[in-house]
Structure formats: structure tokens, C-alpha cells
Design a protein around this motif. Sequence first.
Motif, PDB file in Angstrom:
ATOM      1  N   ALA A   1       0.724  -1.148  -0.077  1.00 29.93           N
ATOM      2  CA  ALA A   1      -0.001   0.145  -0.183  1.00 29.93           C
ATOM      3  C   ALA A   1       0.712   1.161   0.036  1.00 29.93           C
ATOM      4  O   ALA A   1       0.483   2.134  -0.827  1.00 29.93           O
ATOM      5  CB  ALA A   1      -0.918   0.111   1.173  1.00 29.93           C
ATOM      6  N   ALA A   2       2.014   1.050   0.709  1.00 30.64           N
ATOM      7  CA  ALA A   2       2.982   2.407   0.669  1.00 30.64           C
ATOM      8  C   ALA A   2       3.420   2.690  -0.567  1.00 30.64           C
ATOM      9  O   ALA A   2       3.668   3.541  -1.088  1.00 30.64           O
ATOM     10  CB  ALA A   2       3.924   2.113   1.832  1.00 30.64           C
ATOM     11  N   ARG A   3       3.893   1.430  -1.321  1.00 28.71           N
ATOM     12  CA  ARG A   3       4.451   1.634  -2.650  1.00 28.71           C
ATOM     13  C   ARG A   3       3.315   2.104  -3.773  1.00 28.71           C
ATOM     14  O   ARG A   3       3.624   2.920  -4.558  1.00 28.71           O
ATOM     15  CB  ARG A   3       5.054   0.179  -2.917  1.00 28.71           C
ATOM     16  CG  ARG A   3       5.884  -0.250  -2.496  1.00 28.71           C
ATOM     17  CD  ARG A   3       7.170   0.557  -2.483  1.00 28.71           C
ATOM     18  NE  ARG A   3       7.540   0.930  -3.838  1.00 28.71           N
ATOM     19  CZ  ARG A   3       8.296   0.107  -4.765  1.00 28.71           C
ATOM     20  NH1 ARG A   3       8.705  -1.026  -4.168  1.00 28.71           N
ATOM     21  NH2 ARG A   3       8.653   0.367  -6.044  1.00 28.71           N
ATOM     22  N   ASP A   4       2.143   1.603  -3.366  1.00 31.70           N
ATOM     23  CA  ASP A   4       0.990   2.062  -4.277  1.00 31.70           C
ATOM     24  C   ASP A   4       0.819   3.709  -4.222  1.00 31.70           C
ATOM     25  O   ASP A   4       0.346   4.354  -5.030  1.00 31.70           O
ATOM     26  CB  ASP A   4      -0.208   1.414  -4.094  1.00 31.70           C
ATOM     27  CG  ASP A   4       0.011   0.061  -4.457  1.00 31.70           C
ATOM     28  OD1 ASP A   4       0.807  -0.447  -5.438  1.00 31.70           O
ATOM     29  OD2 ASP A   4      -0.685  -0.857  -3.900  1.00 31.70           O
ATOM     30  N   LEU A   5       1.143   4.111  -2.882  1.00 32.82           N
ATOM     31  CA  LEU A   5       0.805   5.441  -2.820  1.00 32.82           C
ATOM     32  C   LEU A   5       1.778   6.392  -3.152  1.00 32.82           C
ATOM     33  O   LEU A   5       1.957   7.785  -2.838  1.00 32.82           O
ATOM     34  CB  LEU A   5       0.496   5.650  -1.276  1.00 32.82           C
ATOM     35  CG  LEU A   5      -0.783   5.208  -0.751  1.00 32.82           C
ATOM     36  CD1 LEU A   5      -0.977   5.251   0.605  1.00 32.82           C
ATOM     37  CD2 LEU A   5      -2.097   5.846  -1.548  1.00 32.82           C
ATOM     38  N   GLY A   6       2.910   5.878  -3.637  1.00 27.51           N
ATOM     39  CA  GLY A   6       4.111   6.550  -4.354  1.00 27.51           C
ATOM     40  C   GLY A   6       5.517   6.560  -3.417  1.00 27.51           C
ATOM     41  O   GLY A   6       6.452   7.159  -3.820  1.00 27.51           O
ATOM     42  N   ALA A   7       5.390   6.055  -2.275  1.00 29.04           N
ATOM     43  CA  ALA A   7       6.568   5.670  -1.613  1.00 29.04           C
ATOM     44  C   ALA A   7       7.595   4.918  -2.361  1.00 29.04           C
ATOM     45  O   ALA A   7       7.216   4.004  -2.888  1.00 29.04           O
ATOM     46  CB  ALA A   7       6.344   5.003  -0.279  1.00 29.04           C
ATOM     47  N   SER A   8       8.856   5.274  -2.287  1.00 30.77           N
ATOM     48  CA  SER A   8      10.169   4.788  -2.871  1.00 30.77           C
ATOM     49  C   SER A   8      10.198   3.243  -1.792  1.00 30.77           C
ATOM     50  O   SER A   8       9.711   3.261  -0.766  1.00 30.77           O
ATOM     51  CB  SER A   8      11.347   5.544  -2.784  1.00 30.77           C
ATOM     52  OG  SER A   8      11.743   5.832  -1.498  1.00 30.77           O
TER      53      SER A   8
END
Length: 291
Positions: free
Chosen positions: A190-197
Motif C-alpha cells: 500500500a505504501a508503494r502504491d501511494l508513491g513511496a520509494s
Amino acid sequence: MAKPAGKKRNKYGGEALTLVPLYLFTLLFLVGPLVYMVVLSFLTQADTWGVVPEFTLENYAAIGEPVYLETFWESLKLAVITTVLVIGLGYPFGYFMAKLGPKWKRRTMLLLMIPFWTSSLIRLYGWIIIFRAGGVFDTLLTSLHITSESLKLLYTYPAVVVGMVYALLPFMIFAVYSSAEKMDFSLVEAARDLGASPFRAFLTVTLKLTLPGLLSGVVLTFVPSMGLFFIADILGGNKVVLVGNLIQSALMKAHDWPFAAALSVVLMLMTTLLIWLYRKVSGVKDLEGIV
């Protein structure tokens, strides 16, 4: 109505009786030796053998001498180096071990537990075969033409560090694994989907959720590495002296029991401080999180 109340009181009374052996064991084998050690640290060494019941602070004052402070510093430095290396090796291993399938989890855990079936002394003597001149490691480097002369790796500081890491690495792996296994990996996605590297997702999600296991591994690694004197003896050849070596020497050679007790009390206080810091950082209210 009085009859059930009587049964309730009998029930509580029976439960209290079952706790008596636990309290006796704790008093006799935990609290008793600790109190004895603290009292002994304030007594005076006898001229020939044993102690004299005379109160003194000289045992603690002697710890302030430069030679002993240097030993504490060397022990602390070795513990820090060992802990950093164990984190670097054990954290990724424990994390990716938690992501394995059930079949490979069992196999990996079995491989980690097999060395514990053998005495740690025997396993450390195996490192002597590897590190000695003309040993396995030396022969490998020579055959690959990396070195032209025999390396003197045995009885050196790096050999002690390797022995420490080898002995304590499984504790870090199991501690991190226990936290990573309970983690919801969908939060990372989910963090990756929200744009986090990947790095930011690791810092904000993975590291935060596995921090209790990491801190538990630090405690289980840092505390023993300050007192594992037999590793320094076997792989260091008495060239690396730790606090544990001082305690052993004071007990077995000088027969200075009060000074050995004072060293043990100081080491125990350092350990207590580390556990207190662990509880403050991780929010653990008891020792359940580190065992």
C-alpha cells in the motif's frame, strides 16, 4: 449462597499454593544469589582465602583504575561492533525468512537450530581449524592466488569478532523473524502504491513494524557479547581481554571474590540500563518481548 463463596475461596487458596514453588525457586536461585553478590562486593578479601566481613568501597574504587576502565571500554567497543555486524546480517535474513513459504520456513529454522545441538565450545574449536595458519581459509586464499603467504588470522581481534557474530547471529535472526512473521506485508504494498520509494516504505512501514524484534535482538546480542570471555580466550589467545575475563581471573587466579562481585554488579547495572532503554524505546512493559 455461602457455599459457592467458600468454594471460590478454596479455589483461590489452591492457586496460591501452586505459586509457592515458583516463589521459592525465584528467591533461592535468582534473588538470593543477586543479593549475595551485591553484599559480597562490599566485603574485604582475606589474606589467604575467602573474605573478611569488613565493609569497604575499595572494590568499586579499583574498577576506576585505567587498566580496568580500558577493559570495560574494549568490551563495550567489541559489543557495539558485534551488534552492528549481527544487525547487518541477521535483520535481512530474519525478514526474508518470514516471507518464505511454510515448507522453507521449517527447513531454514531447522538449519539455524542444528548448531545449538552441539556444544558452543566444540563449534568454536572448529573456527580454530578454519583460521589457523595452513587451515581451510588460508589454503583457500592461497589456492586462489589471493595471498602468497600464510595469514595469521587466529588469535587476532577479527577472529574474536567473527566468533562473537557466529555465536550470537541466530538470536538476532529469530528475534527479527518473530516480528516480521506477524507483519502485514500488504501495508508495504500500500505504501508503494501511494508513491513511496522502496527505501521510504522500508523506513516508514517495515522498520517500524519490525522494530520490537530488532531491539530484542540488540539486547540478546549486546548484553552477552560483553561477557562471553571463552570466545576471547579460544579465538583471541588472551590478547583480547573482556570484562568476563577479568571476572574469571579474579575468581580463579587471584581468588578476589569481592572484586569479582563488584565487576559483576557493574556489568549487571550496565545490562539493566540497556534493558531499561529498550523498554523506553519499544514501549515493552515487561521482559516478555525479549525472550
